[in-house]
Design a protein around this motif. Sequence first.
Motif, PDB file in Angstrom:
ATOM      1  N   LEU A   8     -32.609 -37.180  20.759  1.00  0.00           N
ATOM      2  CA  LEU A   8     -33.619 -37.766  19.868  1.00  0.00           C
ATOM      3  C   LEU A   8     -33.997 -36.814  18.732  1.00  0.00           C
ATOM      4  O   LEU A   8     -34.607 -37.223  17.747  1.00  0.00           O
ATOM      5  CB  LEU A   8     -34.879 -38.144  20.655  1.00  0.00           C
ATOM      6  N   THR A  12     -31.809 -42.002  16.980  1.00  0.00           N
ATOM      7  CA  THR A  12     -32.205 -42.954  18.022  1.00  0.00           C
ATOM      8  C   THR A  12     -31.001 -43.719  18.554  1.00  0.00           C
ATOM      9  O   THR A  12     -31.124 -44.475  19.518  1.00  0.00           O
ATOM     10  CB  THR A  12     -33.249 -43.945  17.490  1.00  0.00           C
ATOM     11  N   ALA A  13     -29.840 -43.534  17.924  1.00  0.00           N
ATOM     12  CA  ALA A  13     -28.589 -44.126  18.404  1.00  0.00           C
ATOM     13  C   ALA A  13     -27.470 -43.139  18.101  1.00  0.00           C
ATOM     14  O   ALA A  13     -27.303 -42.712  16.960  1.00  0.00           O
ATOM     15  CB  ALA A  13     -28.327 -45.465  17.722  1.00  0.00           C
ATOM     16  N   PRO A  36     -30.556 -41.297  23.827  1.00  0.00           N
ATOM     17  CA  PRO A  36     -31.552 -42.341  23.602  1.00  0.00           C
ATOM     18  C   PRO A  36     -30.940 -43.717  23.802  1.00  0.00           C
ATOM     19  O   PRO A  36     -29.815 -43.980  23.355  1.00  0.00           O
ATOM     20  CB  PRO A  36     -31.965 -42.129  22.137  1.00  0.00           C
ATOM     21  N   PHE A  38     -32.147 -47.226  22.805  1.00  0.00           N
ATOM     22  CA  PHE A  38     -33.051 -48.155  22.139  1.00  0.00           C
ATOM     23  C   PHE A  38     -32.291 -49.378  21.619  1.00  0.00           C
ATOM     24  O   PHE A  38     -32.886 -50.355  21.177  1.00  0.00           O
ATOM     25  CB  PHE A  38     -33.788 -47.459  20.997  1.00  0.00           C
ATOM     26  N   GLU A  39     -30.972 -49.284  21.630  1.00  0.00           N
ATOM     27  CA  GLU A  39     -30.097 -50.403  21.305  1.00  0.00           C
ATOM     28  C   GLU A  39     -29.161 -50.589  22.494  1.00  0.00           C
ATOM     29  O   GLU A  39     -29.001 -49.693  23.318  1.00  0.00           O
ATOM     30  CB  GLU A  39     -29.307 -50.114  20.025  1.00  0.00           C
ATOM     31  N   THR A  63     -35.415 -44.079  27.522  1.00  0.00           N
ATOM     32  CA  THR A  63     -35.786 -45.317  26.855  1.00  0.00           C
ATOM     33  C   THR A  63     -37.292 -45.519  27.008  1.00  0.00           C
ATOM     34  O   THR A  63     -37.970 -44.722  27.660  1.00  0.00           O
ATOM     35  CB  THR A  63     -34.994 -46.515  27.409  1.00  0.00           C
TER      36      THR A  63
END
Length: 214
Positions: A8, A12-13, A36, A38-39, A63
């Motif tokens: 992070l 975030t990806a 991370p 988040f997707e 997450t």
Amino acid sequence: MKYGMNLLLWATAVDESHDAILEQIKRIGYDGVELPIFEHDAAAFERVGEKLDELGLERTAVTVSTEDANPISPDASIRAEAVVRLKRAVDMCRLSGVEMLCGPLHSALGAFSGGMPTGEEWENGKATMREVADYAGEHGVTLVMEYLNRFELYFLTCAEDCARFVREVDHPNLRMMYDTFHANIEEKDVAEAVRSCIDVCAHVHISENDRSTP
């Protein structure tokens, strides 16, 4: 003890553009990284898992839960959405070779009720996390709940309460983590905080800005 770097710090990806960072982390001597989630791009997580295997880096993942998928919500449909999204995060763990999914999974980040946590929220959270832990266990993943400080959420904000929650759920695939940043804000006695959760603690985040010593 093993040491990892939380990705992070960069994104975030994680994708191909971060391969050089992963290689540098390996050269420095870290044991692994924290991904991370988040997707839910299956191909991306499968690829990064292959890259980490190539480098010989271990991995955990992180997450969060959101207000529209809140595990403690009084609305059953919102709790059901929380189960769906957390199971998807578990799927990304499976694809990338992650065995520990960390973070404030237990309640919505940045959402506040205006009051103290209620007994209903406590029981809702336990039921939700137990269901997700069942699914996680089927895929070799352990959920590792993180308590945060009172400015980021209101449900679990200290080690003692987080540990009690985990003990009451009583599931082999649900544990908690200790974060020195949040502990430095919330705990009156960091040594006692560590003692209060050591039996259910599986992971630690260390902040470079924290100078406290448990």
